[in-house]
Motif scaffolding. Structure first.
Motif, PDB file in Angstrom:
ATOM      1  N   ARG A 201       0.806  -1.221   0.000  1.00 35.68           N
ATOM      2  CA  ARG A 201       0.000   0.000   0.000  1.00 35.68           C
ATOM      3  C   ARG A 201       0.840   1.272   0.000  1.00 35.68           C
ATOM      4  O   ARG A 201       0.573   2.200  -0.760  1.00 35.68           O
ATOM      5  CB  ARG A 201      -0.926   0.002   1.215  1.00 35.68           C
ATOM      6  CG  ARG A 201      -2.029  -1.042   1.141  1.00 35.68           C
ATOM      7  CD  ARG A 201      -2.921  -0.942   2.351  1.00 35.68           C
ATOM      8  NE  ARG A 201      -4.096  -1.810   2.232  1.00 35.68           N
ATOM      9  CZ  ARG A 201      -5.037  -1.907   3.160  1.00 35.68           C
ATOM     10  NH1 ARG A 201      -4.943  -1.200   4.270  1.00 35.68           N
ATOM     11  NH2 ARG A 201      -6.075  -2.709   2.998  1.00 35.68           N
ATOM     12  N   ALA A 202       1.846   1.320   0.889  1.00 36.10           N
ATOM     13  CA  ALA A 202       2.592   2.564   1.047  1.00 36.10           C
ATOM     14  C   ALA A 202       3.714   2.691   0.023  1.00 36.10           C
ATOM     15  O   ALA A 202       3.967   3.775  -0.493  1.00 36.10           O
ATOM     16  CB  ALA A 202       3.164   2.657   2.464  1.00 36.10           C
ATOM     17  N   GLN A 203       4.381   1.580  -0.278  1.00 33.03           N
ATOM     18  CA  GLN A 203       5.547   1.662  -1.149  1.00 33.03           C
ATOM     19  C   GLN A 203       5.354   0.967  -2.489  1.00 33.03           C
ATOM     20  O   GLN A 203       6.201   1.079  -3.363  1.00 33.03           O
ATOM     21  CB  GLN A 203       6.769   1.074  -0.426  1.00 33.03           C
ATOM     22  CG  GLN A 203       7.169   1.858   0.802  1.00 33.03           C
ATOM     23  CD  GLN A 203       8.524   1.439   1.343  1.00 33.03           C
ATOM     24  OE1 GLN A 203       9.156   0.509   0.837  1.00 33.03           O
ATOM     25  NE2 GLN A 203       8.993   2.124   2.363  1.00 33.03           N
ATOM     26  N   ARG A 204       4.284   0.196  -2.632  1.00 33.68           N
ATOM     27  CA  ARG A 204       3.975  -0.488  -3.894  1.00 33.68           C
ATOM     28  C   ARG A 204       5.132  -1.367  -4.365  1.00 33.68           C
ATOM     29  O   ARG A 204       5.434  -1.443  -5.551  1.00 33.68           O
ATOM     30  CB  ARG A 204       3.584   0.535  -4.962  1.00 33.68           C
ATOM     31  CG  ARG A 204       2.263   1.232  -4.648  1.00 33.68           C
ATOM     32  CD  ARG A 204       2.035   2.425  -5.539  1.00 33.68           C
ATOM     33  NE  ARG A 204       2.963   3.501  -5.194  1.00 33.68           N
ATOM     34  CZ  ARG A 204       2.989   4.680  -5.795  1.00 33.68           C
ATOM     35  NH1 ARG A 204       2.169   4.924  -6.787  1.00 33.68           N
ATOM     36  NH2 ARG A 204       3.858   5.603  -5.419  1.00 33.68           N
ATOM     37  N   GLN A 205       5.769  -2.013  -3.398  1.00 35.29           N
ATOM     38  CA  GLN A 205       6.852  -2.951  -3.689  1.00 35.29           C
ATOM     39  C   GLN A 205       6.267  -4.360  -3.721  1.00 35.29           C
ATOM     40  O   GLN A 205       6.259  -5.080  -2.716  1.00 35.29           O
ATOM     41  CB  GLN A 205       7.957  -2.838  -2.628  1.00 35.29           C
ATOM     42  CG  GLN A 205       8.688  -1.520  -2.649  1.00 35.29           C
ATOM     43  CD  GLN A 205       9.707  -1.472  -3.788  1.00 35.29           C
ATOM     44  OE1 GLN A 205       9.799  -2.390  -4.606  1.00 35.29           O
ATOM     45  NE2 GLN A 205      10.474  -0.409  -3.840  1.00 35.29           N
ATOM     46  N   ILE A 206       5.759  -4.782  -4.888  1.00 32.17           N
ATOM     47  CA  ILE A 206       4.981  -6.008  -4.959  1.00 32.17           C
ATOM     48  C   ILE A 206       5.854  -7.237  -4.759  1.00 32.17           C
ATOM     49  O   ILE A 206       5.479  -8.179  -4.050  1.00 32.17           O
ATOM     50  CB  ILE A 206       4.232  -6.089  -6.310  1.00 32.17           C
ATOM     51  CG1 ILE A 206       3.353  -4.848  -6.488  1.00 32.17           C
ATOM     52  CG2 ILE A 206       3.363  -7.341  -6.364  1.00 32.17           C
ATOM     53  CD1 ILE A 206       2.712  -4.742  -7.846  1.00 32.17           C
ATOM     54  N   SER A 207       7.034  -7.257  -5.372  1.00 32.19           N
ATOM     55  CA  SER A 207       7.894  -8.440  -5.240  1.00 32.19           C
ATOM     56  C   SER A 207       8.358  -8.606  -3.805  1.00 32.19           C
ATOM     57  O   SER A 207       8.434  -9.738  -3.296  1.00 32.19           O
ATOM     58  CB  SER A 207       9.089  -8.343  -6.191  1.00 32.19           C
ATOM     59  OG  SER A 207       9.869  -7.196  -5.911  1.00 32.19           O
TER      60      SER A 207
END
Length: 694
Positions: A201-207
């Motif tokens: 949500r906050a950083q959109r770091q999916i991996s």
């Protein structure tokens, strides 16, 4: 009066990132664990009298936690200060760190966040000096949570990552994870779950979120089974982003100085106050002052425009970054090597949403968020299970609702990836329902995809090829009655009338099958034979019960039973598949978080077996016999993977038509008598495959 409380206030929040503890680990070098065994509380407690200072420190901490829970924070703080004096006077460094963590929790609850941070930092330094990565990781979690409640997700993520990093290194020696004082704001599993949420949500770091979600399952196994070892894949932890690196370097520099000061101060404190020289007293005061100055500079630093701009940079570049490439590429490579186009699907259940992460072989990880409250999701799961277990009920409505939440948001992504197999790592109560039985308005999901459950990608080998020749041991409980006590509950189990026919059908399909029935089907006689076969089939009762692993069991034909914890002692390195065709979950109508199902999959995996098939509820054994006949016929006469053979057998019951399999040299029509009245998911849906689906 707090004479000792600020002795270690230099503990620099710079401990945030001390050397070697915050860095991403190289896969090229084995990870080594440094745990100081002399600080294992369990060992110390055995060596000291019961009425000693350590017991008193432990008692005072427990009393303070109760006071804190009763909103009596000032009394809790006074109690903890007494404990802290005892620890510093007697040199109980491990318990000193525990006490400091609890003092931080009191300040945190009072809203005195700067005081809480100083206390946590003091504990952090002690954990670092002791080399105790387990408690170090939990203290990092406390600091992360402290920043989380102050609406600083950037620093919360940073500290949560360090909890995960240290925890996963510690998992290489799982016994180190057993010492677990109540000194932490949230559990490690909650830390992993919250980290995954913040990364999405906050950083959109999916991996990176997928990595945290995968390791969450390993942590859940640890909480349920205990002594769950990690491996070189889990020990890699999670990466620190490039934007965080300058902060890390700054803090490392501060830390180097702080550790030197801390060791000198510890040495001086070992001298009793009345024996210290004037020079030693002066040096202690100087060290404390220097430490406080380091801490003040650090606190100024983390609130500086420089750090704030780095956070903004993380948010700007997150969409373009693909961190944890090594772990991600390993998963992609495994998916690419599978004979069918496969994707990995992770749901993450949060209080107000369902987060979906999809990993494919050819594209960056995909994230979709679904606005559904956990309460509503669990209510639908319960309604779906009830409908699935009652052939007279229509399961399509709740099945459609779960489809809309779990599959529809990624429907187009699945199509674009050419998906044939979904490798599924369910979360919480989603473990109690079969993904195969979700309904899209036209057909069941199993009619579109093979479904292959896993415990965690970091614990699963997707690509181990099976032996070509099937050798089967088939055992059944067909007659008699046995009573099983689980805690204060009793359950009665009777022989399965169709089990003998099920075993006989299997022997007809696969010549040479070893059959064991009833009294001959005992624990002592059966288990030594298991590893002589590639398939082990048990047509008997088994139950996955919430609570402790000892509550879940497999019942043998003579009344013997083995619990889920002891199953791991089996040695089955040559077994490709273990099938339990009459097991159930939710015994007594109670659903937990599904750790018992996750635990079953892991325990079977721990035996060396490649995969297991089990049922999620008690199935009509006549329908089971039909499904198993179709499954083994396909498995024996075609080149289908196990997951696809199960899918085709389930479709045969849905359609009432004999399945068709395709061999390498052409098509092969398999003629089976399939009863068209078995099309309700009650008969075909409960069976899930966990592990290697090939």
């Amino acid at each position: 009066m707090r004479p000792h409380f600020y002795y270690f206030s230099f503990v620099i929040a710079s401990l945030l990132l001390f050397p070697g503890f915050g860095t991403a680990l190289s896969a090229k070098k084995p990870v080594k664990l440094n745990i100081a065994p002399q600080y294992n509380y369990g060992k110390m407690a055995q060596a000291l009298p019961e009425k000693n200072s350590q017991s008193e420190v432990k008692r005072l901490n427990a009393e303070a936690i109760k006071l804190l829970g009763a909103n009596r924070s000032e009394q809790a703080l006074q109690t903890l200060q007494k404990a802290l004096l005892l620890t510093t006077d007697t040199g109980q460094r491990w318990w000193e760190a525990v006490t400091l963590n609890n003092i931080g929790r009191v300040y945190q609850k009072q809203g005195q966040y700067s005081q809480a941070l100083k206390s946590y930092e003091q504990a952090l330094l002690i954990n670092r000096e002791l080399g105790d990565r387990v408690q170090l990781g939990k203290t990092y979690s406390n600091i992360g949570y402290l920043f989380d409640i102050q609406n600083r997700p950037d620093l919360a993520v940073f500290f949560y990552k360090h909890c995960l990093i240290n925890r996963e290194i510690s998992r290489l020696v799982p016994a180190a994870l057993e010492v677990d004082p109540d000194a932490y704001s949230i559990t490690v599993a909650q830390t992993y779950r919250t980290l995954a949420e913040r990364l999405l949500r906050a950083q959109r770091q999916i991996s990176q979120a997928q990595r945290a979600m995968d390791l969450l399952k390993v942590e859940e196994l640890q909480q349920y089974l205990l002594n769950v070892p990690g491996n070189q894949r889990t020990a890699k932890g999670i990466e620190i982003s490039p934007e965080e690196t300058p902060t890390k370097e700054k803090l490392d520099q501060t830390l180097d100085n702080a550790v030197v000061l801390g060791k000198e101060l510890t040495k001086l404190r070992q001298i009793s106050p009345e024996r210290r020289s004037p020079q030693q007293k002066q040096r202690i005061a100087q060290l404390v002052t220097n430490q406080q100055q380091l801490l003040d500079r650090f606190n100024d630093f983390i609130n500086s425009p420089q750090v704030r701009s780095q956070v903004e940079q993380i948010n700007r570049t997150a969409r373009r970054q693909n961190l944890d490439l090594e772990s991600l590429n390993e998963i992609r490579d495994n998916l690419a090597r599978l004979p069918q186009k496969a994707v990995l699907v992770y749901p993450l259940v949060l209080p107000d949403s369902l987060e979906l992460v999809l990993v494919t072989a050819d594209s960056p990880p995909i994230h979709r968020s679904v606005a559904v409250k956990r309460e509503n999701l669990n209510q639908t799961i319960s309604a779906f299970r009830q409908a699935l277990q009652t052939p007279s009920q229509n399961a399509k409505k709740p099945g459609r609702q779960l489809y809309d939440w779990l599959i529809k948001p990624i429907e187009n992504d699945l199509k674009q990836a050419g998906t044939q197999t979904i490798i599924y790592a369910p979360d919480e109560q989603l473990r109690y329902v079969p993904l195969a039985a979700l309904y899209d308005g036209t057909q069941w999901l199993v009619q579109r995809y093979s479904i292959n459950h896993i415990t965690a990608a970091s614990l699963t080998n997707f690509n181990t090829q099976p032996e070509s020749k099937l050798r089967v041991l088939a055992a059944a409980f067909t007659k008699g009655n046995y009573e099983v006590r689980v805690g204060n509950r009793k359950f009665a189990f009777s022989g399965l009338p169709f089990a003998a026919q099920e075993v006989q059908s299997l022997a007809t399909i696969i010549p040479g099958t070893k059959k064991i029935l009833d009294d001959a089907f005992s624990l002592a006689a059966t288990v030594p034979q298991l590893d002589d076969y590639t398939v082990v089939h048990f047509a008997t009762h088994a139950a996955f019960v919430t609570g402790r692993p000892e509550n879940s069991f497999i019942l043998f034909g003579n009344g013997d039973r083995i619990n889920l914890r002891d199953v791991a002692n089996w040695s089955l390195p040559r077994v490709e598949l273990v099938v339990l065709s009459a097991c159930e979950t939710g015994l007594g109508g109670k659903l937990g978080s599904g750790e018992e199902i996750l635990g079953f999959g892991y325990q079977m995996q721990k035996t060396g077996a490649r995969a297991a098939i089990a049922s999620l509820w008690a199935v009509d054994d006549g329908g089971t016999e039909t499904l198993m006949t179709a499954f083994y016929t396909l498995l024996n006469s075609s080149k289908l993977p196990k997951s696809e053979a199960l899918r085709q057998a389930q479709i045969a019951l849905i359609t009432g038509k004999s399945p068709t399999s395709k061999q390498q040299n052409g098509s092969n029509n398999i003629s089976l008598a399939v009863d068209g009245s078995l099309n309700h998911p009650y008969y075909w849906a409960p069976f899930i495959l966990i592990g290697n689906g090939l």
